[in-house]
Write an enzyme that holds these catalytic residues in place. Structure first.
Site, PDB file in Angstrom:
ATOM      1  N   CYS A   2       0.839  -1.188   0.000  1.00  0.00           N
ATOM      2  CA  CYS A   2       0.000   0.000   0.000  1.00  0.00           C
ATOM      3  C   CYS A   2       0.876   1.241   0.000  1.00  0.00           C
ATOM      4  O   CYS A   2       1.875   1.309   0.704  1.00  0.00           O
ATOM      5  CB  CYS A   2      -0.958   0.073   1.172  1.00  0.00           C
ATOM      6  SG  CYS A   2      -2.105  -1.286   1.248  1.00  0.00           S
ATOM      7  N   ARG A  27       3.869  -0.155  -4.918  1.00  0.00           N
ATOM      8  CA  ARG A  27       3.619  -0.752  -3.599  1.00  0.00           C
ATOM      9  C   ARG A  27       2.327  -1.558  -3.552  1.00  0.00           C
ATOM     10  O   ARG A  27       2.071  -2.278  -2.592  1.00  0.00           O
ATOM     11  CB  ARG A  27       3.567   0.341  -2.531  1.00  0.00           C
ATOM     12  CG  ARG A  27       4.820   1.182  -2.463  1.00  0.00           C
ATOM     13  CD  ARG A  27       4.696   2.221  -1.384  1.00  0.00           C
ATOM     14  NE  ARG A  27       4.695   1.609  -0.076  1.00  0.00           N
ATOM     15  CZ  ARG A  27       5.776   1.363   0.648  1.00  0.00           C
ATOM     16  NH1 ARG A  27       6.953   1.721   0.190  1.00  0.00           N
ATOM     17  NH2 ARG A  27       5.697   0.791   1.821  1.00  0.00           N
ATOM     18  N   TRP A  75      -2.657  -2.716  -1.761  1.00  0.00           N
ATOM     19  CA  TRP A  75      -2.374  -4.139  -1.943  1.00  0.00           C
ATOM     20  C   TRP A  75      -3.295  -4.842  -0.943  1.00  0.00           C
ATOM     21  O   TRP A  75      -3.151  -4.687   0.268  1.00  0.00           O
ATOM     22  CB  TRP A  75      -0.913  -4.441  -1.634  1.00  0.00           C
ATOM     23  CG  TRP A  75      -0.538  -5.852  -1.981  1.00  0.00           C
ATOM     24  CD1 TRP A  75      -0.187  -6.316  -3.202  1.00  0.00           C
ATOM     25  CD2 TRP A  75      -0.465  -6.962  -1.085  1.00  0.00           C
ATOM     26  NE1 TRP A  75       0.093  -7.669  -3.127  1.00  0.00           N
ATOM     27  CE2 TRP A  75      -0.072  -8.090  -1.839  1.00  0.00           C
ATOM     28  CE3 TRP A  75      -0.702  -7.126   0.284  1.00  0.00           C
ATOM     29  CZ2 TRP A  75       0.098  -9.351  -1.286  1.00  0.00           C
ATOM     30  CZ3 TRP A  75      -0.536  -8.379   0.837  1.00  0.00           C
ATOM     31  CH2 TRP A  75      -0.143  -9.483   0.053  1.00  0.00           C
ATOM     32  N   ASN A 101      -2.020   1.591   5.739  1.00  0.00           N
ATOM     33  CA  ASN A 101      -1.131   0.540   5.246  1.00  0.00           C
ATOM     34  C   ASN A 101      -0.816  -0.352   6.439  1.00  0.00           C
ATOM     35  O   ASN A 101      -0.388   0.159   7.473  1.00  0.00           O
ATOM     36  CB  ASN A 101       0.158   1.176   4.694  1.00  0.00           C
ATOM     37  CG  ASN A 101       1.217   0.151   4.350  1.00  0.00           C
ATOM     38  OD1 ASN A 101       0.907  -1.019   4.104  1.00  0.00           O
ATOM     39  ND2 ASN A 101       2.464   0.572   4.332  1.00  0.00           N
ATOM     40  N   GLY A 102      -1.009  -1.657   6.313  1.00  0.00           N
ATOM     41  CA  GLY A 102      -0.718  -2.567   7.417  1.00  0.00           C
ATOM     42  C   GLY A 102      -1.915  -3.439   7.724  1.00  0.00           C
ATOM     43  O   GLY A 102      -2.829  -3.567   6.905  1.00  0.00           O
ATOM     44  N   GLU A 484      17.425 -17.657  -8.242  1.00  0.00           N
ATOM     45  CA  GLU A 484      17.005 -16.289  -8.568  1.00  0.00           C
ATOM     46  C   GLU A 484      16.399 -16.240  -9.982  1.00  0.00           C
ATOM     47  O   GLU A 484      15.390 -15.580 -10.209  1.00  0.00           O
ATOM     48  CB  GLU A 484      18.209 -15.349  -8.424  1.00  0.00           C
ATOM     49  CG  GLU A 484      17.987 -13.910  -8.822  1.00  0.00           C
ATOM     50  CD  GLU A 484      16.926 -13.178  -8.019  1.00  0.00           C
ATOM     51  OE1 GLU A 484      16.415 -13.717  -7.018  1.00  0.00           O
ATOM     52  OE2 GLU A 484      16.560 -12.059  -8.422  1.00  0.00           O
ATOM     53  N   LYS A 488      12.523 -15.075 -10.765  1.00  0.00           N
ATOM     54  CA  LYS A 488      12.190 -13.994 -11.708  1.00  0.00           C
ATOM     55  C   LYS A 488      11.150 -14.472 -12.719  1.00  0.00           C
ATOM     56  O   LYS A 488      10.216 -13.761 -13.056  1.00  0.00           O
ATOM     57  CB  LYS A 488      13.446 -13.532 -12.461  1.00  0.00           C
ATOM     58  CG  LYS A 488      14.383 -12.663 -11.657  1.00  0.00           C
ATOM     59  CD  LYS A 488      13.831 -11.262 -11.486  1.00  0.00           C
ATOM     60  CE  LYS A 488      14.416 -10.553 -10.293  1.00  0.00           C
ATOM     61  NZ  LYS A 488      14.066 -11.059  -8.976  1.00  0.00           N
ATOM     62  N   GLU A 491       7.684 -14.877 -11.032  1.00  0.00           N
ATOM     63  CA  GLU A 491       6.975 -13.660 -10.638  1.00  0.00           C
ATOM     64  C   GLU A 491       6.577 -12.801 -11.830  1.00  0.00           C
ATOM     65  O   GLU A 491       5.579 -12.089 -11.772  1.00  0.00           O
ATOM     66  CB  GLU A 491       7.754 -12.871  -9.577  1.00  0.00           C
ATOM     67  CG  GLU A 491       8.731 -11.859 -10.032  1.00  0.00           C
ATOM     68  CD  GLU A 491       9.472 -11.174  -8.888  1.00  0.00           C
ATOM     69  OE1 GLU A 491       8.831 -10.632  -7.994  1.00  0.00           O
ATOM     70  OE2 GLU A 491      10.727 -11.175  -8.918  1.00  0.00           O
ATOM     71  N   HIS A 507      18.844 -36.819  -7.619  1.00  0.00           N
ATOM     72  CA  HIS A 507      18.156 -37.295  -6.412  1.00  0.00           C
ATOM     73  C   HIS A 507      16.639 -37.092  -6.507  1.00  0.00           C
ATOM     74  O   HIS A 507      15.942 -37.154  -5.504  1.00  0.00           O
ATOM     75  CB  HIS A 507      18.722 -36.590  -5.177  1.00  0.00           C
ATOM     76  CG  HIS A 507      20.174 -36.880  -4.956  1.00  0.00           C
ATOM     77  ND1 HIS A 507      20.636 -38.124  -4.550  1.00  0.00           N
ATOM     78  CD2 HIS A 507      21.281 -36.119  -5.136  1.00  0.00           C
ATOM     79  CE1 HIS A 507      21.961 -38.094  -4.458  1.00  0.00           C
ATOM     80  NE2 HIS A 507      22.371 -36.892  -4.812  1.00  0.00           N
ATOM     81  N   LYS A 610       5.774  -4.288  -4.242  1.00  0.00           N
ATOM     82  CA  LYS A 610       7.215  -4.119  -4.085  1.00  0.00           C
ATOM     83  C   LYS A 610       7.671  -4.354  -2.647  1.00  0.00           C
ATOM     84  O   LYS A 610       8.636  -5.063  -2.404  1.00  0.00           O
ATOM     85  CB  LYS A 610       7.595  -2.709  -4.543  1.00  0.00           C
ATOM     86  CG  LYS A 610       9.072  -2.414  -4.480  1.00  0.00           C
ATOM     87  CD  LYS A 610       9.819  -3.186  -5.532  1.00  0.00           C
ATOM     88  CE  LYS A 610      11.309  -2.916  -5.505  1.00  0.00           C
ATOM     89  NZ  LYS A 610      12.024  -3.962  -6.255  1.00  0.00           N
TER      90      LYS A 610
HETATM   91  O1  M6R Z   1      12.600  -5.190   0.143  1.00  0.00           O
HETATM   92  P1  M6R Z   1      13.181  -6.554   0.364  1.00  0.00           P
HETATM   93  O2  M6R Z   1      14.525  -6.700  -0.276  1.00  0.00           O
HETATM   94  O3  M6R Z   1      13.216  -6.952   1.814  1.00  0.00           O
HETATM   95  O4  M6R Z   1      12.199  -7.537  -0.380  1.00  0.00           O
HETATM   96  C1  M6R Z   1      12.362  -8.923  -0.270  1.00  0.00           C
HETATM   97  C2  M6R Z   1      11.520  -9.648  -1.293  1.00  0.00           C
HETATM   98  O5  M6R Z   1      10.168  -9.381  -1.100  1.00  0.00           O
HETATM   99  C3  M6R Z   1      11.904  -9.247  -2.728  1.00  0.00           C
HETATM  100  O6  M6R Z   1      13.257  -9.454  -2.977  1.00  0.00           O
HETATM  101  C4  M6R Z   1      11.074 -10.047  -3.741  1.00  0.00           C
HETATM  102  O7  M6R Z   1      11.397 -11.394  -3.672  1.00  0.00           O
HETATM  103  C5  M6R Z   1      11.287  -9.486  -5.155  1.00  0.00           C
HETATM  104  N1  M6R Z   1      10.044  -9.052  -5.706  1.00  0.00           N
HETATM  105  C6  M6R Z   1      11.849 -10.471  -6.103  1.00  0.00           C
HETATM  106  O8  M6R Z   1      12.090  -9.914  -7.353  1.00  0.00           O
END
Ligand code: M6R
Length: 615
Positions: A2, A27, A75, A101-102, A484, A488, A491, A507, A610
């Site tokens: 948010c 956000r 969000w 927010n929260g 990683e 990517k 997501e 395995h 984010k």
């Molecule tokens: O703000 P942060 O680095 O703590 O965020 C951690 C994860 O939420 C963040 O890296 C998330 O996995 C990304 N969207 C991945 O691209």
């Protein structure tokens, strides 16, 4: 999660608020809404979906002139992404508007209390109760919104940033903060509130961090900050070092593309000024050398991409310092009984500095006496504030939901910490440390060379766009790179993707292979630990023999992979430990290109936000 904006001043409030929301949309984008205070009372507009939907409504029916406004981009947590659940929420009598927010954890009992008073709730949100509670309290405090906010906050549990306006005070915005982010922007004859500084950077770079359990009241000329009991509160003022242009797309089609391209500079900036008198000097660190000498164990806590940066760092930190280093997902660490003590250094890695799982994990560690060092990209955020020390990554604002430049700079910053510990513990000679730093200093140039592979990677992405599933494999630091790459792709392209340690394939996961299934292989440098290289070449042969389509990321000049690769993406030579700074980049480009090929919104992927400010 948010985004929140508040404004008081001479400009047209709705314009300032909407432009701030535009910058905060990363956000959350389930709905957006604004409320302004006008001579005729509150004017509130809100709409499910992205901010553009709200902008269409406002364009069709412009809002009146007003000097005071608040806005929200959501969000969803409590209640689906509907118009009714969009913020602002307005009190029963229409005089108070609130954004949040929260999560208010005790909202169910407050809701019941309000229902018993005959108040009808119009949404499924936890936020709405606050609007009604403020309305009820205001008459008993002579309409003082700050005092009403303090009283209401004392009744709330959970995490919240709340911002409110009332119809009868046209030049006042009041906000409260517990565990969720909020910064104040100090302007000339105008003031701002926002979840992060990007919302007001166009107007002022002077900002104030709000502490825990504080209430702030802004008018055009004043900023008053107290704790929840009304006592004046200590605050920290800071100047934002980047400008509005850094928070814009700057000619790129996507924020993600801009942020991928910014990686050479982000890495260079993170390394800037760290060497003094031939010694590594991390002067932002607030932990003394003596305290660091006492450290016997390191635990890295982080989430998502930051967790992968931590996994990479473990290889380097243990190699350089000989101090045992564990890496744990913050959300797991927080609910465990971990073995940490005053001789443990906990490294919390976070781009936003507001990830709730990481905040809670670091508090859990501190409660047990551990020293906490934050690696963070956002100045003044909760994680660096709650930590004993901080090393900032100087990546500049990262707006796209998928983390790219933050990841690379997190690895670099964690390496700096590792080298610094090696220096303090005497496990590496000064010239060995200088050698690694010199190699690191050359990485921006090599990253630039990897960016030249973009077109080739895009072509591969186009060919893979209909794949049912994509596997990623790597060894040593290449293993977290594989994880990683898979994250990517999940997501952004909403595809099934999985990363494995290449040695684990046999395995179990090798059973997943089908004819034509893409397997992306991160090949370690040939001149590094030869055994790693040999093993992965065997792994490529194994998957190829079972029908996989192999896409190999290998160093320039490594010919040994050629016979087994359907495609090769070349990266420059580098020492093994530094290779993630290069090998990750084609995987970022691949995911971005595959999502684009499928027509998805790369910067704002579905269901995500984010900053993950809820647990
Ligand atoms: O703000 P942060 O680095 O703590 O965020 C951690 C994860 O939420 C963040 O890296 C998330 O996995 C990304 N969207 C991945 O691209």
């Amino acid at each position: 999660m948010c985004g929140i904006v508040g404004y008081v001043g001479p400009r047209q409030a709705v314009d300032v608020v909407v432009s701030g929301l535009k910058r905060l949309e990363y956000r959350g984008y389930d709905s957006a809404g604004v409320a302004i205070v006008t001579a005729d009372g509150l004017d509130t507009r809100k709409k499910a979906g992205k901010l553009a939907n709200l902008q269409t409504i406002i364009a069709g029916d412009p809002m009146s002139l007003s000097s005071t406004g608040i806005g929200h981009t959501r969000w969803a947590t409590h209640g689906g992404p509907t118009d009714a659940n969009a913020h602002p929420h307005v009190s029963d009598d229409g005089t108070v508007a609130v954004i949040h927010n929260g999560i208010i954890e005790n909202f169910a009992e407050l809701r019941e209390e309000l229902t018993n008073l005959g108040i009808q709730l119009n949404s499924e949100t936890d936020t709405e109760v606050v609007a009604h509670l403020l309305q009820i309290v205001l008459p008993s405090v002579d309409g003082d919104l700050s005092e009403a906010m303090r009283r209401v906050c004392r009744r709330l549990s959970g995490a919240f940033t709340l911002v409110a306006v009332v119809a009868e005070h046209p030049d006042v915005v009041v906000a409260a903060r517990r565990n969720s982010p909020l910064v104040v922007g100090r302007g000339e004859g105008e003031n701002f509130l926002a979840s992060d500084v990007s919302a007001f950077i166009e107007y002022t770079r002077n900002a104030i961090e709000l502490g825990q359990d504080q209430v702030v009241c802004i008018t055009p000329s004043d900023i008053t900050i107290t704790d929840f009991d009304g006592n004046p509160a200590a605050t920290v003022e800071f100047e934002v070092t980047w400008d509005a242009a850094a928070a814009e797309r700057g000619g790129y089609e996507l924020f993600m593309l801009k942020e991928i391209a910014e990686q050479p500079k982000a890495v260079a900036d993170t390394l800037l000024g760290r060497m003094k008198d031939n010694r590594l000097n991390l002067d932002e660190l607030r932990i003394s050398e003596q305290e660091l000498r006492n450290i016997k164990k390191i635990v890295v806590i982080a989430c998502g991409t930051a967790y992968h940066a931590g996994m990479i760092a473990k290889y380097a930190i243990e190699h350089w310092t000989r101090i045992p280093c564990e890496v744990e997902l913050a959300s797991e660490f927080r609910y465990r009984d971990p073995i940490v003590s005053s001789e443990t250094l906990v490294i919390a890695i976070s781009q936003s500095g507001e990830t709730m799982d990481t905040i809670m994990a670091l508090r859990h560690a501190k409660d047990q006496g551990a020293k906490v060092l934050a690696i963070c990209n956002t100045r003044g955020a909760t994680i660096p504030r709650d930590s004993d020390a901080v090393l900032y990554t100087n990546a500049g604002p990262e707006i796209a939901v998928a983390s790219t430049k933050a990841f690379l700079t997190q690895v670099v910053a964690a390496y700096l910490v590792g080298l610094y510990l090696a220096q303090v513990h005497g496990t590496k000679y000064a010239d060995e440390i200088s050698d690694v730093l010199a190699q690191l200093a050359d990485m921006p140039r090599r990253i630039d060379l990897v960016l030249d592979t973009t077109e080739h990677v895009r072509k591969i992405a186009h060919e893979l766009r209909d794949a049912k599933s994509v596997l990623f494999i790597g060894r040593h630091v290449g293993y977290p790179v594989a994880l990683e790459g898979a994250l990517k792709l999940k997501e952004l392209a909403y595809m099934h993707a999985e990363g494995f340690a290449a040695g684990e394939l046999k395995h179990g996961p090798i059973a997943l292979l089908e004819e034509g299934m893409p397997v992306i292989v991160v090949v370690p440098p040939k001149t590094g630990r030869d055994v790693l290289h040999e093993k992965i070449v065997s792994n490529i042969q194994e998957v190829r023999a079972r029908g996989a389509r192999t896409i190999v990321i290998a160093e320039e000049g490594d010919e040994s992979v050629v016979p087994y690769a359907n495609d090769i993406i070349r990266i420059p030579e580098s020492p093994t430990l530094l290779q993630p700074l290069l090998a990750t980049i084609p995987l970022q480009i691949l995911a971005c290109a595959m999502a684009t090929a499928k027509g998805y919104d790369v910067d704002m992927p579905r269901n995500l936000a984010k900053s993950v400010t809820v647990e």
